[in-house]
Design a protein around this motif. Structure first.
Motif, PDB file in Angstrom:
ATOM      1  N   ASP A 102       0.833  -1.205   0.000  1.00 39.70           N
ATOM      2  CA  ASP A 102       0.000   0.000   0.000  1.00 39.70           C
ATOM      3  C   ASP A 102       0.868   1.255   0.000  1.00 39.70           C
ATOM      4  OD1 ASP A 102      -2.334  -1.533   0.096  1.00 39.70           O
ATOM      5  OD2 ASP A 102      -2.321  -1.599   2.292  1.00 39.70           O
ATOM      6  N   MET A 103       1.892   1.254   0.843  1.00 39.47           N
ATOM      7  CA  MET A 103       2.799   2.405   0.900  1.00 39.47           C
ATOM      8  C   MET A 103       3.563   2.564  -0.408  1.00 39.47           C
ATOM      9  SD  MET A 103       4.418   2.660   4.725  1.00 39.47           S
ATOM     10  CE  MET A 103       5.116   1.021   4.712  1.00 39.47           C
ATOM     11  N   TYR A 104       3.898   1.433  -1.042  1.00 31.87           N
ATOM     12  CA  TYR A 104       4.609   1.465  -2.318  1.00 31.87           C
ATOM     13  C   TYR A 104       3.766   2.196  -3.368  1.00 31.87           C
ATOM     14  CZ  TYR A 104       6.864  -0.322  -6.570  1.00 31.87           C
ATOM     15  OH  TYR A 104       7.490  -0.438  -7.787  1.00 31.87           O
ATOM     16  N   LYS A 105       2.480   1.869  -3.398  1.00 28.74           N
ATOM     17  CA  LYS A 105       1.585   2.517  -4.358  1.00 28.74           C
ATOM     18  C   LYS A 105       1.437   4.010  -4.046  1.00 28.74           C
ATOM     19  CE  LYS A 105      -1.171  -1.688  -5.106  1.00 28.74           C
ATOM     20  NZ  LYS A 105      -2.495  -2.321  -4.878  1.00 28.74           N
ATOM     21  N   THR A 106       1.279   4.335  -2.750  1.00 27.83           N
ATOM     22  CA  THR A 106       1.118   5.739  -2.353  1.00 27.83           C
ATOM     23  C   THR A 106       2.373   6.547  -2.657  1.00 27.83           C
ATOM     24  OG1 THR A 106      -0.414   5.087  -0.587  1.00 27.83           O
ATOM     25  CG2 THR A 106       0.561   7.280  -0.432  1.00 27.83           C
ATOM     26  N   ALA A 107       3.532   5.957  -2.379  1.00 26.48           N
ATOM     27  CA  ALA A 107       4.800   6.646  -2.644  1.00 26.48           C
ATOM     28  C   ALA A 107       4.964   6.926  -4.135  1.00 26.48           C
ATOM     29  CB  ALA A 107       5.968   5.810  -2.124  1.00 26.48           C
ATOM     30  N   ASN A 108       4.621   5.956  -4.961  1.00 22.04           N
ATOM     31  CA  ASN A 108       4.723   6.149  -6.409  1.00 22.04           C
ATOM     32  C   ASN A 108       3.789   7.248  -6.887  1.00 22.04           C
ATOM     33  OD1 ASN A 108       6.682   4.215  -6.817  1.00 22.04           O
ATOM     34  ND2 ASN A 108       5.211   2.558  -7.172  1.00 22.04           N
ATOM     35  N   LYS A 109       2.593   7.265  -6.308  1.00 26.18           N
ATOM     36  CA  LYS A 109       1.625   8.290  -6.690  1.00 26.18           C
ATOM     37  C   LYS A 109       2.118   9.667  -6.257  1.00 26.18           C
ATOM     38  CE  LYS A 109      -2.569   9.300  -8.261  1.00 26.18           C
ATOM     39  NZ  LYS A 109      -3.010   9.004  -9.641  1.00 26.18           N
ATOM     40  N   LEU A 110       2.586   9.769  -4.998  1.00 21.18           N
ATOM     41  CA  LEU A 110       3.035  11.050  -4.465  1.00 21.18           C
ATOM     42  C   LEU A 110       4.273  11.558  -5.197  1.00 21.18           C
ATOM     43  CD1 LEU A 110       2.697  13.284  -2.370  1.00 21.18           C
ATOM     44  CD2 LEU A 110       4.012  11.884  -0.749  1.00 21.18           C
ATOM     45  N   THR A 180      12.927   7.504  -1.945  1.00 19.88           N
ATOM     46  CA  THR A 180      13.132   8.353  -0.772  1.00 19.88           C
ATOM     47  C   THR A 180      11.816   8.606  -0.054  1.00 19.88           C
ATOM     48  OG1 THR A 180      15.006   9.443  -1.864  1.00 19.88           O
ATOM     49  CG2 THR A 180      14.032  10.573   0.025  1.00 19.88           C
ATOM     50  N   ILE A 181      10.763   8.870  -0.817  1.00 18.40           N
ATOM     51  CA  ILE A 181       9.438   9.061  -0.228  1.00 18.40           C
ATOM     52  C   ILE A 181       8.982   7.791   0.472  1.00 18.40           C
ATOM     53  CG2 ILE A 181       7.001   9.454  -0.773  1.00 18.40           C
ATOM     54  CD1 ILE A 181       7.946  11.301  -3.044  1.00 18.40           C
ATOM     55  N   PHE A 182       9.204   6.655  -0.164  1.00 19.85           N
ATOM     56  CA  PHE A 182       8.831   5.362   0.410  1.00 19.85           C
ATOM     57  C   PHE A 182       9.583   5.114   1.724  1.00 19.85           C
ATOM     58  CE2 PHE A 182       9.684   0.766   0.784  1.00 19.85           C
ATOM     59  CZ  PHE A 182       8.382   0.282   0.847  1.00 19.85           C
ATOM     60  N   ALA A 183      10.867   5.459   1.740  1.00 23.90           N
ATOM     61  CA  ALA A 183      11.672   5.255   2.947  1.00 23.90           C
ATOM     62  C   ALA A 183      11.136   6.095   4.107  1.00 23.90           C
ATOM     63  CB  ALA A 183      13.125   5.606   2.669  1.00 23.90           C
ATOM     64  N   LYS A 184      10.706   7.319   3.816  1.00 25.73           N
ATOM     65  CA  LYS A 184      10.175   8.172   4.876  1.00 25.73           C
ATOM     66  C   LYS A 184       8.845   7.640   5.378  1.00 25.73           C
ATOM     67  CE  LYS A 184      12.549  12.444   3.621  1.00 25.73           C
ATOM     68  NZ  LYS A 184      12.452  13.901   3.452  1.00 25.73           N
ATOM     69  N   MET A 185       8.033   7.151   4.481  1.00 27.18           N
ATOM     70  CA  MET A 185       6.765   6.554   4.899  1.00 27.18           C
ATOM     71  C   MET A 185       7.015   5.320   5.756  1.00 27.18           C
ATOM     72  SD  MET A 185       4.400   6.788   1.482  1.00 27.18           S
ATOM     73  CE  MET A 185       3.678   8.342   0.944  1.00 27.18           C
ATOM     74  N   SER A 186       7.986   4.524   5.380  1.00 31.91           N
ATOM     75  CA  SER A 186       8.282   3.294   6.110  1.00 31.91           C
ATOM     76  C   SER A 186       8.793   3.570   7.515  1.00 31.91           C
ATOM     77  CB  SER A 186       9.323   2.469   5.342  1.00 31.91           C
ATOM     78  OG  SER A 186       8.834   2.123   4.055  1.00 31.91           O
ATOM     79  N   SER A 187       9.382   4.754   7.711  1.00 28.58           N
ATOM     80  CA  SER A 187       9.921   5.079   9.031  1.00 28.58           C
ATOM     81  C   SER A 187       8.835   5.453  10.028  1.00 28.58           C
ATOM     82  CB  SER A 187      10.918   6.242   8.918  1.00 28.58           C
ATOM     83  OG  SER A 187      10.244   7.453   8.587  1.00 28.58           O
ATOM     84  N   ALA A 188       7.615   5.682   9.535  1.00 33.35           N
ATOM     85  CA  ALA A 188       6.521   6.080  10.421  1.00 33.35           C
ATOM     86  C   ALA A 188       5.991   4.873  11.183  1.00 33.35           C
ATOM     87  CB  ALA A 188       5.393   6.720   9.613  1.00 33.35           C
ATOM     88  N   TYR A 189       5.628   5.110  12.427  1.00 28.94           N
ATOM     89  CA  TYR A 189       4.979   4.083  13.214  1.00 28.94           C
ATOM     90  C   TYR A 189       3.478   4.179  12.998  1.00 28.94           C
ATOM     91  CZ  TYR A 189       9.448   3.596  15.555  1.00 28.94           C
ATOM     92  OH  TYR A 189      10.776   3.384  15.816  1.00 28.94           O
ATOM     93  N   GLN A 190       2.768   3.142  13.396  1.00 30.45           N
ATOM     94  CA  GLN A 190       1.322   3.113  13.226  1.00 30.45           C
ATOM     95  C   GLN A 190       0.677   4.338  13.863  1.00 30.45           C
ATOM     96  OE1 GLN A 190      -0.862  -0.726  13.663  1.00 30.45           O
ATOM     97  NE2 GLN A 190      -1.871   0.310  15.360  1.00 30.45           N
ATOM     98  N   LEU A 191      -0.104   5.068  13.052  1.00 34.04           N
ATOM     99  CA  LEU A 191      -0.799   6.281  13.466  1.00 34.04           C
ATOM    100  C   LEU A 191       0.152   7.374  13.972  1.00 34.04           C
ATOM    101  CD1 LEU A 191      -4.014   4.864  15.164  1.00 34.04           C
ATOM    102  CD2 LEU A 191      -3.796   5.933  12.927  1.00 34.04           C
ATOM    103  N   ALA A 214      -7.346  12.228  -2.211  1.00 34.37           N
ATOM    104  CA  ALA A 214      -8.230  11.057  -2.132  1.00 34.37           C
ATOM    105  C   ALA A 214      -7.554   9.803  -2.667  1.00 34.37           C
ATOM    106  CB  ALA A 214      -9.519  11.333  -2.903  1.00 34.37           C
ATOM    107  N   ASP A 215      -6.552   9.987  -3.530  1.00 29.81           N
ATOM    108  CA  ASP A 215      -5.870   8.832  -4.126  1.00 29.81           C
ATOM    109  C   ASP A 215      -4.648   8.399  -3.323  1.00 29.81           C
ATOM    110  OD1 ASP A 215      -7.686   9.082  -6.224  1.00 29.81           O
ATOM    111  OD2 ASP A 215      -6.366  10.466  -7.317  1.00 29.81           O
ATOM    112  N   MET A 216      -4.333   9.139  -2.257  1.00 28.95           N
ATOM    113  CA  MET A 216      -3.112   8.844  -1.489  1.00 28.95           C
ATOM    114  C   MET A 216      -3.445   8.770  -0.007  1.00 28.95           C
ATOM    115  SD  MET A 216      -0.398  11.328  -3.518  1.00 28.95           S
ATOM    116  CE  MET A 216      -1.378  12.813  -3.260  1.00 28.95           C
TER     117      MET A 216
END
Length: 683
Positions: A102-110, A180-191, A214-216
């Motif tokens: 899911d994060m992979y798709k969001t990162a690509n979109k962003l 790089t965007i994906f890596a930053k998203m991955s560093s986040a903890y739940q919520l 709405a797409d991200m």
């Protein structure tokens, strides 16, 4: 026929009798079950109601804390020393049970709308991003011989190892941006929320992200804050620094700060005032309720509490004067040359301990490079020389080895244990003069101080004889010095203060007790020298120096608000001297500048108006085997009603240096009376 009817009647009456009985049994059973159900419901409500309610809330909603603007730091006049710059930011809040895919798709979109710096992207992060595409993962694993025998985790690690070895040119700039965007998203903890980009976010990026939110899932537009320094970064030596979202919590304090409610990527004070006053400056985080849908995706966000900006610190430091002081110190060091290792100065109010300015620079004698080091005033220990003689005379008066009416001794070379030591003006003994305690300060007599030390050590001096004083004389002299703040921490409200350095004090070092008496043995900080002179100036109160004046709120226009707490002067100890004893020392310090003796050491300072009292210092020192001198000075003004103290130190100057300390002192006083206080206010 009658018999038949009679039997029939009896049979029907039996059925009629059993039916109500059965109905009653059913009602009783239902009643018991209903009571049992109510009892169980009541039990669950009373005993576990809050727990179940929390479970429901945890499943459907959660509260996310958000950072608020950090409190600012102002100078004594209300000018900003440390402020905040607001930046638009692209942020990401990680939902519950969000999959890597899911994060992979969001990162690509962003990544189609936002460009981020990729210089910090590691090979491992790039590999993790690349392998989040299942097709890429399958392709890489297929290319590894014998991989079928490995576990799932081992297969992935093998794939990572291979991708990490790919040449950088394998991946396009767009791929690295998304990684790089994906890596930053991955560093986040739940919520938890992380900044994807918080610097130089363009208007176009904000608009494009806002249009496709709405797409991200989890992506939003927010605000981030960073520290700014309107008067330059030199003040960081006092205020300290703050961690950023990238560096996160300091590694040595992670557990402590997490227990206090911080998130791993929060900004936090790392040093000095920023760290010491963290609870004041941090403020109260905002609270946003996150509502999740059945797929654990963020459905909506409800702002529950907007948070409260941190409170502000107002310092005793005058920003304009601090900048001038740092410039003067830098200029003085620039002209020093040779083996000079730095210049340090402290300006403070002797009556309440308020530090008006503190400046310092270090110099590398090999490269001549000069760097700002304001904290050198509290952590650089320096052999100061004769500047400490006021404390030596005070100790002798308190020890009653001299009195205000009986203090005359002959300045003469002291020869003992095969070693000859003398005053600067009487090396050969051809300038033997009688001086009392005040005149001994005026001419900076080393001989007089050594004789005081021998008296305090109960030693009868015989020219050329052995020095058989007991080592306890070190403790006697240091005890008096400590009362003035020399050789002990001043208590200044900045972490990292040094106590100075003590020389060896055993029996075999007894000769050094004479050096200690005139300031050529132990080492002190410039802040200690300032506190020592303040104690003399204010009549005997050793006051704790401080740079924080008050904790204040914020007004509606963003400026300093109401005072919430004030730092009151703290007296650490009082010097038990009579007025007559104190007058001996004050008279000597006045004569240093304004006396009539040919050998007075501070005559160059008599042009300063209002007039000052002072003690100069010269120590014979060494640097890398080369002979040097350290010049120092401690003073106060006006002489009659002291309102300001100036202390400075210039270690390891060339042996021919003579008045660098007095030249700098004149410039410091001139700037003070022009910038901080008008001479018209002097009584």
């Amino acid at each position: 026929m009658k018999i038949f009817k009679k039997r029939t009647k009896k049979k029907n009456s039996g059925k009629a009798a059993s039916l109500p009985f059965r109905i009653n049994i059913i009602f009783i059973v239902v009643g018991i079950l209903f009571v049992a159900l109510l009892t169980q419901l009541a039990y669950l409500q009373v005993m576990y109601g809050s727990k179940f309610k929390a479970e429901v809330n945890r499943s459907d909603t959660s509260v996310v804390n958000g950072n608020v603007q950090r409190g600012m730091i102002f100078d004594s006049t209300g000018h900003v020393l440390v402020g905040n710059s607001a930046h638009q930011a692209i942020i990401y809040t990680k939902g519950v049970n969000v999959l890597t895919s899911d994060m992979y798709k969001t990162a690509n979109k962003l990544s189609q709308y936002v460009t981020v710096p990729t210089s910090s992207l590691t090979h491992r992060q790039l590999a993790d991003y690349y392998l989040s595409d299942q097709d890429n993962l399958a392709k890489v694993e297929k290319s590894i011989p014998g991989i079928s025998g490995y576990s799932v985790d081992a297969k992935y690690n093998k794939a990572v190892d291979k991708v990490e070895k790919y040449p950088a040119s394998t991946f396009s700039a767009a791929t690295k941006n998304a990684a790089t965007i994906f890596a930053k998203m991955s560093s986040a903890y739940q919520l938890s929320t992380v900044n994807i980009k918080d610097d130089h976010v363009s208007t176009k990026e904000v608009a494009m992200v806002g249009e496709h939110l709405a797409d991200m899932p989890g992506v939003n537009v927010g605000t981030s804050w960073s520290r700014n320094y309107p008067n330059g970064r030199a003040i960081q030596g006092v205020t300290g620094t703050v961690s950023n979202e990238k560096s996160g919590l300091p590694s040595d304090r992670v557990n402590e700060l997490l227990a206090q409610g911080y998130s791993r990527n929060d900004s936090v004070g790392q040093s000095y005032l920023e760290r010491q006053y963290e609870p004041v400056l941090r403020g109260t985080k905002s609270q946003t309720q996150i509502v999740l849908n059945s797929d654990n995706q963020i459905k909506k966000e409800i702002k529950k509490y907007g948070g409260q900006k941190g409170d502000n610190l107002q310092l005793t430091i005058n920003a304009k004067y601090q900048k001038q002081l740092q410039s003067l110190v830098h200029s003085a060091e620039s002209g020093a040359g040779g083996n000079s290792t730095g210049t340090y100065a402290v300006v403070m109010n002797p009556n309440n301990g308020a530090i008006i300015g503190m400046a310092g620079v270090d110099r590398n004698p090999k490269t001549s490079k000069i760097t700002d080091n304001v904290l050198g005033t509290i952590n650089s220990s320096i052999v100061m020389g004769s500047v400490v003689k006021g404390a030596m005379v005070s100790g002798a008066l308190m020890d009653h080895v001299i009195t205000p009416t009986n203090s005359t001794l002959t300045d003469q070379p002291i020869t003992t244990g095969g070693v000859k030591k003398s005053s600067w003006f009487n090396h050969s003994g051809h300038a033997n003069i009688s001086v009392d305690a005040s005149d001994a300060l005026q001419v900076s007599s080393n001989s007089y101080m050594m004789q005081l030390a021998m008296k305090e050590g109960h030693f009868n001096y015989v020219e050329g004889g052995a020095l058989t004083m007991k080592p306890s004389v070190f403790n006697t002299m240091r005890g008096y010095f400590n009362q003035f703040g020399l050789g002990v921490k001043t208590g200044v409200d900045i972490p990292g203060e040094s106590t100075g350095l003590k020389g060896a004090s055993g029996e075999k070092h007894i000769g050094s007790a004479l050096d200690l008496s005139f300031g050529n043995y132990d080492a002190y900080t410039t802040m200690q020298i300032a506190q020592y002179m303040s104690t003399i100036a204010n009549g005997g109160n050793r006051i704790e120096p401080h740079v924080v004046q008050a904790i204040r709120g914020t007004s509606k226009d963003g400026k300093l608000g109401t005072v919430k707490a004030t730092v009151m002067p703290k007296v650490l100890n009082h010097i038990d001297m009579t007025k007559a004893q104190r007058d001996v020392v004050k008279t000597g310090l006045y004569r240093v500048v304004h006396g009539s003796n040919t050998y007075k050491t501070g005559g160059e300072l008599d042009t300063i108006k209002p007039e000052i009292s002072a003690k100069t210092g010269t120590a014979q020192t060494f640097y890398n085997g080369n002979e040097t001198v350290t010049l120092s000075l401690a003073s106060y003004a006006p002489s009659t009603h002291p309102q300001v103290v100036v202390a400075l130190a210039m270690p390891n100057l060339g042996v021919n240096a003579e008045s660098n300390n007095m030249q700098l002192a004149k410039q410091i006083y001139s700037a003070y009376w022009k910038t901080v206080q008008s001479t018209s206010t002097v009584k």
